[in-house]
Design a protein around this motif. Sequence first.
Motif, PDB file in Angstrom:
ATOM      1  N   ARG A   8      40.592   5.744 -75.791  1.00  0.00           N
ATOM      2  CA  ARG A   8      41.700   4.944 -75.659  1.00  0.00           C
ATOM      3  C   ARG A   8      41.896   4.265 -76.898  1.00  0.00           C
ATOM      4  O   ARG A   8      43.446   4.288 -77.525  1.00  0.00           O
ATOM      5  N   SER A   9      41.565   3.660 -77.650  1.00  0.00           N
ATOM      6  CA  SER A   9      41.576   2.702 -79.055  1.00  0.00           C
ATOM      7  C   SER A   9      42.125   3.864 -80.087  1.00  0.00           C
ATOM      8  O   SER A   9      42.655   3.474 -80.654  1.00  0.00           O
ATOM      9  N   VAL A  10      42.709   5.253 -79.203  1.00  0.00           N
ATOM     10  CA  VAL A  10      42.453   5.723 -80.623  1.00  0.00           C
ATOM     11  C   VAL A  10      44.450   5.639 -81.007  1.00  0.00           C
ATOM     12  O   VAL A  10      45.140   5.776 -82.069  1.00  0.00           O
ATOM     13  N   VAL A  11      44.531   5.711 -79.506  1.00  0.00           N
ATOM     14  CA  VAL A  11      46.180   5.552 -79.616  1.00  0.00           C
ATOM     15  C   VAL A  11      46.579   3.842 -80.547  1.00  0.00           C
ATOM     16  O   VAL A  11      47.414   3.753 -81.115  1.00  0.00           O
ATOM     17  N   THR A  12      46.013   2.766 -80.019  1.00  0.00           N
ATOM     18  CA  THR A  12      45.986   1.566 -80.840  1.00  0.00           C
ATOM     19  C   THR A  12      46.110   1.963 -82.264  1.00  0.00           C
ATOM     20  O   THR A  12      47.034   0.601 -82.785  1.00  0.00           O
ATOM     21  N   GLU A  13      45.547   2.219 -82.688  1.00  0.00           N
ATOM     22  CA  GLU A  13      45.743   3.237 -84.309  1.00  0.00           C
ATOM     23  C   GLU A  13      46.552   3.718 -84.992  1.00  0.00           C
ATOM     24  O   GLU A  13      46.296   4.817 -86.306  1.00  0.00           O
ATOM     25  N   THR A  14      46.879   4.453 -83.871  1.00  0.00           N
ATOM     26  CA  THR A  14      48.275   5.719 -84.582  1.00  0.00           C
ATOM     27  C   THR A  14      49.543   5.043 -84.137  1.00  0.00           C
ATOM     28  O   THR A  14      49.523   4.335 -83.136  1.00  0.00           O
ATOM     29  N   ARG A  15      50.326   5.426 -85.151  1.00  0.00           N
ATOM     30  CA  ARG A  15      51.669   5.597 -85.821  1.00  0.00           C
ATOM     31  C   ARG A  15      52.398   6.680 -85.529  1.00  0.00           C
ATOM     32  O   ARG A  15      52.834   7.158 -86.361  1.00  0.00           O
ATOM     33  N   VAL A  16      52.426   7.084 -84.381  1.00  0.00           N
ATOM     34  CA  VAL A  16      53.862   7.813 -83.546  1.00  0.00           C
ATOM     35  C   VAL A  16      54.733   8.278 -85.248  1.00  0.00           C
ATOM     36  O   VAL A  16      55.205   9.404 -85.173  1.00  0.00           O
ATOM     37  N   GLU A  17      55.346   7.394 -84.965  1.00  0.00           N
ATOM     38  CA  GLU A  17      56.631   7.913 -86.327  1.00  0.00           C
ATOM     39  C   GLU A  17      56.638   8.029 -87.382  1.00  0.00           C
ATOM     40  O   GLU A  17      57.561   8.335 -88.274  1.00  0.00           O
ATOM     41  N   PHE A  18      55.085   7.449 -88.084  1.00  0.00           N
ATOM     42  CA  PHE A  18      55.006   8.282 -89.378  1.00  0.00           C
ATOM     43  C   PHE A  18      53.904   8.791 -89.343  1.00  0.00           C
ATOM     44  O   PHE A  18      53.629   9.049 -90.383  1.00  0.00           O
ATOM     45  N   LYS A  19      53.421   9.585 -88.748  1.00  0.00           N
ATOM     46  CA  LYS A  19      52.379  10.502 -88.476  1.00  0.00           C
ATOM     47  C   LYS A  19      50.936  10.477 -89.016  1.00  0.00           C
ATOM     48  O   LYS A  19      50.894  10.895 -89.737  1.00  0.00           O
ATOM     49  N   ARG A  20      51.140   9.263 -88.361  1.00  0.00           N
ATOM     50  CA  ARG A  20      49.639   8.249 -88.808  1.00  0.00           C
ATOM     51  C   ARG A  20      48.336   7.680 -88.265  1.00  0.00           C
ATOM     52  O   ARG A  20      49.399   7.514 -87.617  1.00  0.00           O
ATOM     53  N   PHE A  21      47.364   8.283 -88.498  1.00  0.00           N
ATOM     54  CA  PHE A  21      45.932   6.910 -88.365  1.00  0.00           C
ATOM     55  C   PHE A  21      45.681   7.005 -88.882  1.00  0.00           C
ATOM     56  O   PHE A  21      44.342   7.148 -89.988  1.00  0.00           O
ATOM     57  N   ASN A  22      45.616   5.454 -88.457  1.00  0.00           N
ATOM     58  CA  ASN A  22      44.481   4.585 -89.313  1.00  0.00           C
ATOM     59  C   ASN A  22      42.558   4.762 -89.316  1.00  0.00           C
ATOM     60  O   ASN A  22      42.578   3.888 -88.183  1.00  0.00           O
ATOM     61  N   LYS A  23      42.305   5.426 -89.873  1.00  0.00           N
ATOM     62  CA  LYS A  23      40.654   6.903 -89.452  1.00  0.00           C
ATOM     63  C   LYS A  23      39.941   4.740 -89.500  1.00  0.00           C
ATOM     64  O   LYS A  23      39.070   4.354 -89.201  1.00  0.00           O
ATOM     65  N   GLN A  24      40.161   3.971 -90.490  1.00  0.00           N
ATOM     66  CA  GLN A  24      39.424   3.601 -91.263  1.00  0.00           C
ATOM     67  C   GLN A  24      39.706   1.777 -90.392  1.00  0.00           C
ATOM     68  O   GLN A  24      38.630   1.591 -90.345  1.00  0.00           O
ATOM     69  N   ALA A  25      40.486   1.562 -89.982  1.00  0.00           N
ATOM     70  CA  ALA A  25      40.968   0.618 -88.969  1.00  0.00           C
ATOM     71  C   ALA A  25      39.978   1.055 -87.716  1.00  0.00           C
ATOM     72  O   ALA A  25      39.258  -0.054 -86.812  1.00  0.00           O
ATOM     73  N   TYR A  26      40.078   2.194 -87.380  1.00  0.00           N
ATOM     74  CA  TYR A  26      39.148   2.656 -86.178  1.00  0.00           C
ATOM     75  C   TYR A  26      38.016   2.823 -86.606  1.00  0.00           C
ATOM     76  O   TYR A  26      37.280   2.071 -85.534  1.00  0.00           O
ATOM     77  N   LEU A  27      37.320   3.412 -87.074  1.00  0.00           N
ATOM     78  CA  LEU A  27      35.765   2.902 -86.874  1.00  0.00           C
ATOM     79  C   LEU A  27      34.837   1.175 -87.499  1.00  0.00           C
ATOM     80  O   LEU A  27      34.223   0.758 -87.219  1.00  0.00           O
ATOM     81  N   ASP A  28      35.973   0.567 -88.332  1.00  0.00           N
ATOM     82  CA  ASP A  28      36.023  -0.880 -88.618  1.00  0.00           C
ATOM     83  C   ASP A  28      35.645  -1.523 -87.080  1.00  0.00           C
ATOM     84  O   ASP A  28      35.393  -2.808 -86.784  1.00  0.00           O
ATOM     85  N   SER A  29      36.453  -0.940 -85.628  1.00  0.00           N
ATOM     86  CA  SER A  29      36.027  -1.501 -84.686  1.00  0.00           C
ATOM     87  C   SER A  29      35.146  -1.100 -83.347  1.00  0.00           C
ATOM     88  O   SER A  29      34.933  -1.960 -82.839  1.00  0.00           O
ATOM     89  N   LYS A  30      34.973  -0.043 -83.956  1.00  0.00           N
ATOM     90  CA  LYS A  30      33.537  -0.318 -83.611  1.00  0.00           C
ATOM     91  C   LYS A  30      32.188  -0.170 -84.238  1.00  0.00           C
ATOM     92  O   LYS A  30      31.999  -0.709 -85.975  1.00  0.00           O
ATOM     93  N   SER A  31      31.093  -0.925 -84.225  1.00  0.00           N
ATOM     94  CA  SER A  31      30.042  -1.005 -84.338  1.00  0.00           C
ATOM     95  C   SER A  31      28.622  -1.166 -83.461  1.00  0.00           C
ATOM     96  O   SER A  31      28.706  -0.455 -82.907  1.00  0.00           O
TER      97      SER A  31
END
Length: 1305
Positions: free
Chosen positions: A521-544
């Motif tokens: 689900r949180s993939v959506v949070t770190e995805t910027r559709v308008e810029f075709k970008r996914f913030n991989k590092q921020a996504y992994l940082d949100s996991k522990s």
Amino acid sequence: MAGGLAGSDVMRFQNSLVDLMLMVGLDENTGLIPEQKGMESKKIMDSLFELKFPPQVLSAVSSNTMMHFFPHPRQDFDYPLQQSDLQHQLLKSTNVYHTMDAIPKSKFNKGVHQSRIVQRSTSVAPGSISRHMATRRPFGHIKKSVYASTLANSQQFPIPDEVIKSIQYFCFPDELQIVDHKAETLTHFLVLTNIHGDKTYATCITFYRPYIVEKEFDGNLVLHPDSSRNNWTDKSNRVRCFIPLCCVLISKYPYFETMKESLSYMVHLIETRPDDMYTYIKLFSHKLTMTPTPPAGRVAIEYSIQDVSFIISPSQEAEKQVIDIPLYLPFLIFPPDEILRIISAILVEHRIVFVASNYALLTIVMESFLNYILPFEWKYTYVPILSSKSLELLEAPGTFMMGCHSKYKEEVTQVGGLVMVDIDEGLLSINPEQADDARSTRSGDSDSIEDLLDIPEIPEGAANLFTKVCQKAKFQFDLVDVQRPSYFDLKKERSFRRRKIQTLNDFIVSGCLELMVNLFRSVVTETRVEFKRFNKQAYLDSKSGPEKSFYEKVLKTSMFKKFLKDRINDKTDYWVKLEVKTRPQAKMSDNGPTVPSRRPQLRKQSSVAITPQKASPSQSSPVFRMPDIGDRVIDYLKNTITCLTTAVQKSQHFQERASYIYLLGMCYLACNKLTLALENFISLAAIDAQILPEQVVQQICQQMADSEVQKLTDRPEFHALPDLLSTVTTETIHPSHRKFEESINLPEKDLYFDDFVECVSVLEMTSDTDTIGRLFRALVPTQIHQNFIDQETFASFMHCWKENNKQCLSLGISDEDLLEAECVLKVSSLCKTDYGTGRVTLTDRRLCFVKDISTELKEITRLSKIAELEKKTMYSFLKQVKVLRIKSKEGSRFTAWLKEERDDFCLLIEEMWAGKIVCESTKDIHAIQKAAQNVLLVDAVLQSGLDEETAHHGNREEAARQLCFYKKYREEGHHNVPTETKEVLQNRIDPNYGERERKTVHALLYTPGVPEHSISPRLWVGLGDGKIKVYNASHWLLESEFVQTKQSVTCLVAVDKKHVWAGSYGIFIIDIETIRSNKTLMDHQEIVMDIVSIDSGRYAFTASINGIIMKWDVQKLTQAQPAIRLEDVRDLRSIKYYQGHIWCGTWQRIIKVNDSGQILQQLEFTLVDPKYRPVEMDCFLILEAEYADEKDEIWAGCRREGEILIWEVDSKEPSRRISINCRGISDMVIQDRRVWAGSKDGQIYIINSETKKPFRTLQAHDDAVRSLCNAENRYILSGSGSSDGKIAIWTPNDTRTESGTYLGI
């Protein structure tokens, strides 16, 4: 797609249930030639039941051709069978396979026929089957010259060559052996993949036929079918045996159980009358290859063979293949922990081998797991059944998923690095990596061997919820049968089992989809559709913890990258629908700037359980019964078209109608009527675009001449064809493989404005166009005279912005010390304060103090309680020190010795403080967040300005002040709102935030919530660029970014409880639950100006600007009556439905018409001394009388005059006029007995409907009020023109009467 479209001399469905039937095995025409070559006849006779024989493809049957391949390839000209021939052959009781009565005897060489058993030395290559089938001779009597020309038009082979090259070995994975007794009939399933990755599905049934092997006087062995059951006394020269024969159905669709049922019935008939085997094969082949499959939706298809009916169920989702297997079997085999481990192994793309003692279970279990992980799709080698001749594939490098018999388990365990799933034991194990086999399973990976062999655990929250699904999915038919009476009606028993399995499948699919949504689900949070970008590092940082290892591995896989690509391309599929439906409130976008979190850890997102406690019975689908084929295929297709046309007319639901139209298009295509097929597909695109066969449409147009296509587009019913083709063409163009998950790099060039906008937005510094413009001007001082930001300046600015982020995170403040959703924005250097030595911390809510060598947060004051910021100079050890004194409204003081950073820190506090004041004054709920973002940018500008290499080095204070928008806004007094406005104003939201240009809010709609479906109240906003944004009306947070229509959105109407219709160039039908549009009505040739729902949502009227009014059946999505055409009307603005009549508002008059279009009344606009001519109306409404002795009224607002004209409904002249000091009335709405009138000056006037006098004026917007909406008397919502572009939410009951009496809620 296999098969020709235009110009084909055959008739077949592009979506047929079966493409090809193959008969594989041995018979009297192939002879008995063992794999071991050079054996003598006597030795073969003695060891007949120990030898292995290579199976052969005996016959192949498509929709129009049947070929036999032994003793030589030849076409069966009696296929397809006529009904009279069928009855005749069944009465003859002769075996085509034995007598070859379907082929003239003169074409056989009797000598070869008698001795071919020992003389055959070659087999028919499976790859040549397609050549023989495609170059068929349609009629035996056609001359060679005619035959040659016919070949150019013959259809292509329906199955690719790669699919059937080794088909015979998969039919007999343990090789073909002859037995001395009749063995049990068995089925198994195959999934065949071609070089393009396209899958083909096969169902095999193997049964045994009696033969006699006889040794002749010359020593040769002769094979004869045995129809007798005599026991011979002389067994020296003859042996009775049973030879297996495998019948294979090959299809593009995974209808495993449906094909199994059909084959089982066919074998039952064959064993009842063995001599008619090939007659039954012809009968079943023709029926199955000439039966279409239904599209995704509600309609199932029923076909009958020999009075037995079979059901083809549709897929529930257009993006998914149909599920025609029992998904509950793995839950009976494996415990929940093992199921989760297997899913994890698949998600991280391990090399996996399933082993079982039952070949049929291999495919069923493996296909089940692939359904569990949807929308992730396995893209590597996939072979559910390995034959004994292909076990070496297990040692191949790379990722794969394979299955083999448990008899080869010892060989499997010797291959290092494999994940072995033992279906018989219900266990998963990992083979240790062998020393000589230590290699990476995926090229380019640098993972260690230990990492590759590790199967990470599924995150705990999602796993716990899924475990509950596992417990409920353990279904046993035997337990249910205990309380059921015995069934003697086979049809009822089959129907019961089918319904039960379908219900359980629905439950399992729902539970597995819930698992995949909770996992990602949180993939959506770190995805910027308008810029075709996914913030991989921020996504992994949100996991522990352990879950981080799982996500690190999954993010490297090809499956995740495909999933991510769909999310970035904003694909609307079943995963998105469930994610939106179950999205936690805290994770919804707030339509404001996204302030990077200054917390040490991001808050984890909780899983959401949506699986029902009890699986509800699956809804029964409407069933379309296919007619009998009869003697002529063309008559069969015509009958089918007639039945489908009737079904379209009778259908009461648009989804049913869409399925019937889809099938109609396919039938016309099978008849080679391309124009009619195209017409149906265009109609289908308007009703349900998801099931549109886009590639079929494209191929039809490619088959037609360009001039013919152009002629079609000129016809009214084909006007949507160009848009449809452009959509198909766009979707077929594959974009470059951009690494979406990679963070953006520092640009290696100077940035002009457009590049700067994209770069700042991608970095999530800000997305507001106005803020970006101010930032650009701040970094490029006017005295430099350049229109770009040099690379050094931007590099320094970005570095300072990131460093501040790191500094805030490194402070180590716990979540418990921060308020809900509070963000740390700035931390001072170590300094002396009234609270001791420590650091002053600015958040978006308050000022705090953090003591040195501590992470505890102590509040200094809330931003709303600051009374004054005082910059002073004090002395310390004979030195002057700059200090900042903060005074609160309660009288407390706090002094911080900030030294050289005092002025900068004070400026940041002033901007954040001003943002808080503006928020409270104007009720702009986003002002605080925008101010917080400004603080971050101002700080980065100030810090980067210390670098002498930056362009703004000598002007950094002025540059920073340019960005302090709210500080300046407050100083100029723009935040001051009149008291009477402030009393009623509840909130403001900005739907234009993040857009390059601000657009007018043309339409507003409020829909109430549906708690039982987890649907919250919503605000729908239609903008001038065709976007529809949807807000949660409980918290005014953005739920869905937008639904795109064509150009401007003119109106939004909830026609029923499930759908919103949006008027634009066409009518876009939006599902309220998923906030997605897959249906568009394009019958209007001009822009649709208004929509009215009547009869509790059963019908709806739509009106276009050219005076065309259409009445629609909402369920069917068809016109309920002929369109109404208002003559000489080219400026229709709005319509109302009142007392059975349609009231139409144009700029010059209001017209009353009945349902047939007859004009009953006209109201003209007249003013005594108008400022502008002609007098034009912009809006009108009908106000019903409160008492019986009063008359209903019509209120009309003048477009360019501050006048409202009022008529009684049965009068022709205005009875009253209301004059308002404004430039024009743009919209009006009724609330109780008050009329809210929006003006072009941005003000809203509240008018008493009894006295006809305005008693309250609200300062609403900085541009014209373009739309008003009454949200069930809870709120009045107003939207403004593009200069303002905001929405104001008003509390209508918080108003005062003319006498000043306060009316509380």
